[in-house]
Design an enzyme around this catalytic site. Structure first.
Site, mmCIF file in Angstrom:
data_model
loop_
_atom_site.group_PDB
_atom_site.id
_atom_site.type_symbol
_atom_site.label_atom_id
_atom_site.label_comp_id
_atom_site.label_asym_id
_atom_site.label_seq_id
_atom_site.Cartn_x
_atom_site.Cartn_y
_atom_site.Cartn_z
ATOM 1 C CG ASP A 50 11.353 11.413 -30.821
ATOM 2 O OD1 ASP A 50 10.434 12.280 -31.188
ATOM 3 O OD2 ASP A 50 11.405 10.593 -29.737
ATOM 4 C CB SER A 51 8.707 13.466 -35.452
ATOM 5 O OG SER A 51 9.170 14.913 -35.349
ATOM 6 C CG ASP A 89 12.130 15.443 -29.150
ATOM 7 O OD1 ASP A 89 11.757 15.597 -28.273
ATOM 8 O OD2 ASP A 89 11.284 15.110 -30.115
ATOM 9 C CE LYS A 119 9.654 17.750 -28.132
ATOM 10 N NZ LYS A 119 9.175 16.332 -27.812
ATOM 11 C CD GLU A 121 8.113 11.627 -26.219
ATOM 12 O OE1 GLU A 121 7.679 10.671 -25.677
ATOM 13 O OE2 GLU A 121 8.234 12.078 -27.499
ATOM 14 C CD GLU A 188 2.051 14.687 -29.891
ATOM 15 O OE1 GLU A 188 3.538 14.849 -29.469
ATOM 16 O OE2 GLU A 188 2.241 14.124 -31.031
HETATM 17 O O1 KIV Z 1 9.387 14.808 -32.279
HETATM 18 C C1 KIV Z 1 8.647 15.747 -32.634
HETATM 19 O O2 KIV Z 1 8.298 16.226 -33.574
HETATM 20 C C2 KIV Z 1 7.546 16.252 -31.527
HETATM 21 C C3 KIV Z 1 6.744 17.318 -31.800
HETATM 22 C C4 KIV Z 1 5.704 17.000 -32.573
HETATM 23 C C5 KIV Z 1 6.198 18.143 -30.635
HETATM 24 O O3 KIV Z 1 7.801 16.022 -30.442
#
Ligand code: KIV
Length: 269
Positions: A50-51, A89, A119, A121, A188
């Protein structure tokens, strides 16, 4: 139908790598263009993080990123991959409101996006939901330490696990995620000594970002390691290329060539 095929890596690769003591290589990607460039067989897993909201969307945090946006970017990346495992994510609150909603949302990332895993969190707060996802056949990667979707309650990006109670809690969270059935956990900005301890104590592999060299693998944001994202550079990022500079130079050369009449040449018409 997504281009992810039977030849793409599966989550069993992660377990094999940990067993053999081979490092796991993971990178983010957000579109088919970069997915194709990164999918040469050397990268074990591609994360549609989600970055994307910060790197490509210009947002200050990942919180406004929506599930529809994640499905869209995951689908684009899936078209560019045939080797690496594709992990998507789950964005802010898409796994936390209820287990039913989490199932539906994760299902969209697999069915519409072409992801092979999601993924999520968080630690014990999401472990029951994760167990349910795993039960129905959705592989889940955990994410502990600095969890950017909780940045307002964390209060900043400082390294986690520097205090005793925080370190104990992180280890408990990691064990709970393993118990829930996660196939791997991203750590992280976890204090390197603690990340090493968690890595030793878990059967499943850890993937570090800013958590030292002893994790079972490493992940970086592609735009960071390629020198494309220039807003800020965390200390843990190594730039393996300076593509930002190369892009600016190419644009400037193109503008000069158009203005001077040098482009297009007789061969380029
Ligand atoms: O959103 C993302 O890119 C991440 C990574 C930095 C692990 O969660």
């Amino acid at each position: 139908m997504s281009k992810q095929s039977a030849s793409a890596a599966s989550i069993t690769l992660f377990a094999r790598r940990k067993k053999k003591g081979e490092k796991i290589v993971m990178l983010t990607a957000y579109d088919a263009l970069f997915a194709r460039l990164q999918d040469g067989g050397e990268v074990d897993a591609i994360l549609v993080g989600d970055s994307v909201g910060m790197v490509q969307g210009g947002l200050p945090t990942t919180i406004p990123v929506t599930l529809d946006e994640m499905v869209y970017h995951t689908r684009m990346v899936s078209r560019g991959l045939s080797h690496s495992l594709l992990i998507a994510d789950m964005p802010f609150l898409s796994a936390q409101v209820s287990t039913e909603e989490a199932l539906r949302n994760a299902g969209r990332l697999l069915a519409e996006g072409g992801a092979a895993a999601v993924k999520i969190e968080g630690g014990q707060a999401v472990s029951r939901t994760i167990a349910r996802l795993v039960d129905v056949g959705i592989p889940v990667m955990g994410h502990l330490g600095v969890i950017p979707q909780s940045i307002h309650s964390l209060g900043g990006y400082r390294t986690r696990g520097t205090r005793r109670t925080e370190a104990d809690r992180l280890l408990e969270d990691a064990l709970a995620l393993q118990e829930a059935g996660c196939f791997s956990i991203v750590l992280e900005k976890v204090k390197p000594e603690l990340a090493a301890r968690i890595t030793r104590e878990l059967r499943i592999p850890t993937i570090g970002i800013g958590s030292g060299a002893d994790c079972d693998g490493q992940v970086l944001v592609n735009a960071d390691m390629l020198g494309l994202f220039e807003d800020f550079q965390p200390r843990f990022v190594r730039r393996f290329a300076e593509l930002g500079q190369a892009v600016r130079q190419a644009v400037s050369d193109y503008a000069a060539a158009v203005r001077s009449g040098d482009f297009p040449s007789a061969d380029e018409q």
